[in-house]
Write an enzyme that holds these catalytic residues in place. Sequence first.
Site, PDB file in Angstrom:
ATOM      1  N   ARG A  93       0.894  -1.226  -0.411  1.00 37.25           N
ATOM      2  CA  ARG A  93      -0.164   0.180  -0.010  1.00 37.25           C
ATOM      3  C   ARG A  93       0.920   1.424   0.010  1.00 37.25           C
ATOM      4  NH1 ARG A  93      -4.984  -1.598   0.776  1.00 37.25           N
ATOM      5  NH2 ARG A  93      -4.957  -3.973   1.392  1.00 37.25           N
ATOM      6  N   HIS A 111      12.305  -1.819  -4.007  1.00 38.53           N
ATOM      7  CA  HIS A 111      11.489  -1.713  -5.335  1.00 38.53           C
ATOM      8  C   HIS A 111      12.405  -2.730  -6.299  1.00 38.53           C
ATOM      9  CE1 HIS A 111       8.334  -0.335  -8.227  1.00 38.53           C
ATOM     10  NE2 HIS A 111       9.636  -0.096  -8.988  1.00 38.53           N
ATOM     11  N   GLU A 176      17.959  -8.442  -4.517  1.00 28.30           N
ATOM     12  CA  GLU A 176      17.000  -7.894  -3.494  1.00 28.30           C
ATOM     13  C   GLU A 176      17.435  -8.329  -2.048  1.00 28.30           C
ATOM     14  OE1 GLU A 176      12.565  -7.247  -3.840  1.00 28.30           O
ATOM     15  OE2 GLU A 176      12.809  -8.042  -5.933  1.00 28.30           O
TER      16      GLU A 176
HETATM   17  C1  GRF Z   1       9.488  -7.716  -3.937  1.00 24.68           C
HETATM   18  O1  GRF Z   1       9.854  -7.892  -5.387  1.00 24.68           O
HETATM   19  C2  GRF Z   1       9.636  -6.177  -3.531  1.00 24.68           C
HETATM   20  O2  GRF Z   1      10.776  -5.693  -4.085  1.00 24.68           O
HETATM   21  C3  GRF Z   1       8.390  -5.578  -3.909  1.00 24.68           C
HETATM   22  O3  GRF Z   1       7.354  -6.638  -3.754  1.00 24.68           O
HETATM   23  C4  GRF Z   1       8.179  -7.870  -3.620  1.00 24.68           C
HETATM   24  C5  GRF Z   1       7.978  -8.473  -2.411  1.00 24.68           C
HETATM   25  O4  GRF Z   1       8.369  -9.901  -2.151  1.00 24.68           O
HETATM   26  N1  GRF Z   1       8.007  -4.534  -3.165  1.00 24.68           N
HETATM   27  P1  GRF Z   1       8.508 -10.538  -0.699  1.00 24.68           P
HETATM   28  O5  GRF Z   1       7.197 -10.439  -0.061  1.00 24.68           O
HETATM   29  O6  GRF Z   1       9.573  -9.711   0.064  1.00 24.68           O
HETATM   30  O7  GRF Z   1       8.927 -12.060  -1.345  1.00 24.68           O
END
Ligand code: GRF
Length: 202
Positions: A93, A111, A176
Amino acid sequence: MMKKRIVILASGRGSNFQAVIEAIRQEKIPAVCVALITDNPGAYAVERAKNAGIPVNVVDYSAFSSRETYERALLSAMQQADADLFVLAGYMRILGTSIVHAFRGKIMNIHPALLPSFTGLHAQLQALNYGVKVSGCTVHFVDENLDCGPIILQRCVSVLEEDDEESLAERILKHEHECLPEAIRLFCEEKLVTDGRNVRIT
Ligand code: GRF
């Protein structure tokens, strides 16, 4: 240096949350994760928190009659957590301005694209459809605008001709899981200095 108190906000799967839990456990980040706050009681992130012994605070979006009342409850949950840093790890959100103002410079987001390109949902699909040859992920501080605040770290990945949304998302996700704990570490070690849009690592 004193350990920082961090709070994760997540709405879903929570794999980034898990990466942060592991990095804290391995003492790569001088922090204690004091809570998971979620808007979604069914989020798998809740299981991950329970398994790690992290308190869960559910602020169930669907239980509120308006966005305003939800935001007030979320603000109050965040204030009670008394955290040094809030991390949006798949929190799906947009944070209201009252929350952004209350915790300026203390909220980060991950992101799955190289900002400022491809903000919002389905960033990986947007990248594919645009035809870029590289994409990646961005960790940034949160400001009033969507996916817009000062950039802390970015990582690149190649976009392959055979990629679909899922394969590209998976390749980006691996980065990430390194990038987010690293950005949190830098914050907790007080190594980030923000000057306007620029974040310097000291
Ligand atoms: C990730 O790709 C993050 O960058 C985006 O939402 C996804 C969340 O994945 N904002 P997780 O819930 O951490 O597995």
